[in-house]
Scaffold this active site. Sequence first.
Site, PDB file in Angstrom:
ATOM      1  N   TYR A 264       0.873  -1.140   0.002  1.00  0.00           N
ATOM      2  CA  TYR A 264       0.055  -0.046  -0.102  1.00  0.00           C
ATOM      3  C   TYR A 264       0.774   1.393   0.115  1.00  0.00           C
ATOM      4  CZ  TYR A 264      -3.106   3.929   1.879  1.00  0.00           C
ATOM      5  OH  TYR A 264      -3.370   5.013   2.275  1.00  0.00           O
TER       6      TYR A 264
ATOM      7  N   GLU B 199      -4.149   7.028  -3.488  1.00  0.00           N
ATOM      8  CA  GLU B 199      -3.840   5.914  -2.778  1.00  0.00           C
ATOM      9  C   GLU B 199      -3.592   4.719  -3.936  1.00  0.00           C
ATOM     10  OE1 GLU B 199      -5.971   5.253   1.368  1.00  0.00           O
ATOM     11  OE2 GLU B 199      -6.850   4.336  -0.354  1.00  0.00           O
TER      12      GLU B 199
END
Length: 386
Positions: free
Chosen positions: A103, A190
């Site tokens: 991530y 993101e």
Amino acid sequence: MKLHEYQGKEILRQFGVNVQDGKVATTPEEVRAIYQEYGQPVVVKAQVHVGGRGKAGGVKFSPNEDKAEENARNILGMDIKGLTVEKVLVTRAVDIDAGTEYYVGMIVDRNVQSYTLMASAEGGMEIEEVAATTPEKIIKYRVDPVTGLRPFEARAVAIEAGFKGNLNKIADMMVKMSKAAFERDAVLVEINPLFIEADGTPLALDTKFEVDDNAMYRHKDIAHYRELSAEHPLEVEASDYGFAYVKLDDGNVGVLGNGAGIVMTSLDVVNRAGAKPANFLDIGGGAKADVVYNAVKLVSKDPDVKSIFINIFGGITRADEVAKGVIQALDDGILTKPVRMRIAGTAEDEAKVLLGDKNSDLIKMYPTMFEAAEEAAKEANALGGK
Ligand code: GDP
Ligand code: MN
């Protein structure tokens, strides 16, 4: 403004990020055709403005073309957290077990007056849970707003997060993501999963991208991404009028006032009076009768609204103009819900004279905002709010 995954990916691609191939479709037949073009397993992915699509059944691995079409048939039209899926993104699937899911993200962080970069080796679908239960597994780093993220910093963060793979390429991707955030005025970007292929190469499998609404005027190239059908219809109408309007969940009192501060206070006062505000609506300073008229019209349209609380402290906004707008709405039959008002300040006496004739169950004026809010709350709760 929130962007769809495919739109966010388009932006990242423009900045040189290695993004998984994919094409948008609106029918199961188109999805089959895309499968045939790729000639390999695909993933069919719902394009809606919410996270957690995978868990909601909106992301489906499709090993053959029949399955791709069937998944598309199920996903198109599906309801995910209140939003209907109208488009899917069909991506060239990767073998997820042959790599790793990480991530990375960036968010505007008022505490550090800049962006905070976040990185975690625990990528995939559970990042919210990681943030809640083991926040130490998410590395945070303040990005200097003057220099932007520099390669050596990105590399250090990647190492600290425990990333394995081609660290130069991973750091390079983070730098490119950072450039995209700065140059497109993102409030959030993101990449999750940031997939690391068997040979160590990073590939963006999913992205969330949100652009600062206040910066949209300088991003004409992004404006066309806006989809009116994906937004609350009253918010669309409000933005056409130029109002600062936010629809609030589970409310029953419509609120409008002149200025962000007074509207915020009004929301608090409604809460204190035992009801719930159904919206935030700031008519701005110096509003004339027509603006007030439109504001009342907008708030009245909301089926959640059972009563309306108007809170005006007239400085450059003239109370008599406000009164005229409300009266016009009443005369046109637009006002069908009880309005409880506090209108003070400039031209207050004129407003009282105008409204005096109209005083009825529908429209009432009070000397303080507390009384007006109390009465609005009482009406709304009696009429059955949520
Ligand atoms: P989200 O649930 O809305 O965040 O949607 P994502 O695009 O992140 O997908 C959710 C999950 O689907 C990912 O964490 C992966 O496990 C899986 N997934 C996404 N793309 C692929 C792919 O190309 N191949 C495989 N096998 N799984 C994928
Ligand atoms: Mn994701």
